[in-house]
Design a protein around this motif. Sequence first.
Motif, PDB file in Angstrom:
ATOM      1  N   GLU A 179      49.496   8.151  52.136  1.00  0.00           N
ATOM      2  CA  GLU A 179      50.185   9.407  52.433  1.00  0.00           C
ATOM      3  C   GLU A 179      49.525  10.183  53.568  1.00  0.00           C
ATOM      4  O   GLU A 179      50.133  11.071  54.167  1.00  0.00           O
ATOM      5  N   TYR A 180      48.286   9.831  53.908  1.00  0.00           N
ATOM      6  CA  TYR A 180      47.581  10.537  54.979  1.00  0.00           C
ATOM      7  C   TYR A 180      47.907   9.969  56.365  1.00  0.00           C
ATOM      8  O   TYR A 180      47.466  10.512  57.374  1.00  0.00           O
ATOM      9  N   GLN A 224      42.586  14.649  62.965  1.00  0.00           N
ATOM     10  CA  GLN A 224      43.308  14.004  61.873  1.00  0.00           C
ATOM     11  C   GLN A 224      42.338  13.428  60.851  1.00  0.00           C
ATOM     12  O   GLN A 224      42.519  13.600  59.635  1.00  0.00           O
ATOM     13  N   GLN A 227      40.683  16.140  58.780  1.00  0.00           N
ATOM     14  CA  GLN A 227      41.590  16.653  57.759  1.00  0.00           C
ATOM     15  C   GLN A 227      41.673  15.705  56.575  1.00  0.00           C
ATOM     16  O   GLN A 227      41.698  16.132  55.417  1.00  0.00           O
ATOM     17  N   ILE A 228      41.711  14.387  56.847  1.00  0.00           N
ATOM     18  CA  ILE A 228      41.759  13.406  55.765  1.00  0.00           C
ATOM     19  C   ILE A 228      40.490  13.470  54.929  1.00  0.00           C
ATOM     20  O   ILE A 228      40.536  13.456  53.697  1.00  0.00           O
ATOM     21  N   PHE A 230      38.450  16.018  54.577  1.00  0.00           N
ATOM     22  CA  PHE A 230      38.488  17.254  53.811  1.00  0.00           C
ATOM     23  C   PHE A 230      39.379  17.104  52.579  1.00  0.00           C
ATOM     24  O   PHE A 230      39.031  17.548  51.473  1.00  0.00           O
ATOM     25  N   SER A 231      40.552  16.487  52.768  1.00  0.00           N
ATOM     26  CA  SER A 231      41.499  16.313  51.663  1.00  0.00           C
ATOM     27  C   SER A 231      40.923  15.407  50.575  1.00  0.00           C
ATOM     28  O   SER A 231      41.028  15.700  49.381  1.00  0.00           O
ATOM     29  N   LEU A 232      40.311  14.293  50.984  1.00  0.00           N
ATOM     30  CA  LEU A 232      39.710  13.377  50.010  1.00  0.00           C
ATOM     31  C   LEU A 232      38.557  14.041  49.267  1.00  0.00           C
ATOM     32  O   LEU A 232      38.366  13.829  48.057  1.00  0.00           O
ATOM     33  N   GLU A 233      37.799  14.844  49.989  1.00  0.00           N
ATOM     34  CA  GLU A 233      36.692  15.569  49.352  1.00  0.00           C
ATOM     35  C   GLU A 233      37.219  16.543  48.307  1.00  0.00           C
ATOM     36  O   GLU A 233      36.670  16.656  47.205  1.00  0.00           O
ATOM     37  N   ARG A 234      38.309  17.236  48.649  1.00  0.00           N
ATOM     38  CA  ARG A 234      38.891  18.191  47.700  1.00  0.00           C
ATOM     39  C   ARG A 234      39.426  17.479  46.450  1.00  0.00           C
ATOM     40  O   ARG A 234      39.198  17.925  45.323  1.00  0.00           O
ATOM     41  N   VAL A 235      40.114  16.345  46.665  1.00  0.00           N
ATOM     42  CA  VAL A 235      40.648  15.577  45.539  1.00  0.00           C
ATOM     43  C   VAL A 235      39.518  15.079  44.643  1.00  0.00           C
ATOM     44  O   VAL A 235      39.594  15.163  43.412  1.00  0.00           O
ATOM     45  N   GLU A 238      38.086  18.009  42.674  1.00  0.00           N
ATOM     46  CA  GLU A 238      38.974  18.421  41.584  1.00  0.00           C
ATOM     47  C   GLU A 238      38.941  17.424  40.442  1.00  0.00           C
ATOM     48  O   GLU A 238      38.960  17.811  39.262  1.00  0.00           O
TER      49      GLU A 238
END
Length: 244
Positions: A179-180, A224, A227-228, A230-235, A238
């Motif tokens: 999805e990234y 890009q 951002q990926i 950062f997103s993976l780190e957030r997931v 969580e």
Amino acid sequence: MKESDNEQYYKRGTLAVLGVLRDIERDGTPIMVSHARGQFISHILSVDKELLVIDYGSNDYDNQVTLEMRSLAITAEMKGAKVEFNLEQLHETHFGGLPAFSTPLPSELLQIQRREYFRISAPLDPIFYCHASWPEGGKARFRLQDISLGGIGVLVEGDMPENLVCGDLWRGMRLDMGEYGELQVDGQLLHVGTRTTVSSKNETVSTPRLSFSFTSLSAAQERQLQQIIFSLERVAREKAMRFR
């Protein structure tokens, strides 16, 4: 960084600037030429105390636009350091019988030593893949194990050639990150190793692992990828919170 923080990284004067640019030329390090209307990857063809010669880009229109620009930024990644400098204008010249850009040597540049890149593990579900070609020919598909702004670690699926050479350039590697989105990059093989795990049957499983560094990322690709990450780190954060 703030201008005051940058001060320690400046190289000023002909000899200091020339030394850095000659290293870039000698190593064939790609440079990114950026301006208000676009950017392209090039190389330094020649540099001396008077003149810096840069290769033309692959697109004729981009080259003509570049000649019109009155402010350009040049960046390069070399031996763990990022080099940046500005140019007022590029002029048309010829080098080796082919068109090229020329400009006076910049009076100063920044050479910033990078810290260790933050590296994050790729998810197990969905699996991220790296599609590439073996140096001797044939397609290869790797499982992406970890990723950073500096490079990737991949796990080899199936048989692996025995004659892989560290330092070789692998061009056109395609990172499929679900999805990234996808990213096409060039990488340099840094290490050939093995990842060892223990299976559910208590058996030791060894999987070949390859480590690559990115030879160059455009500003858009770096954004890009950041951002990926950062997103993976957030997931991952969580998910860790849910299992506490």
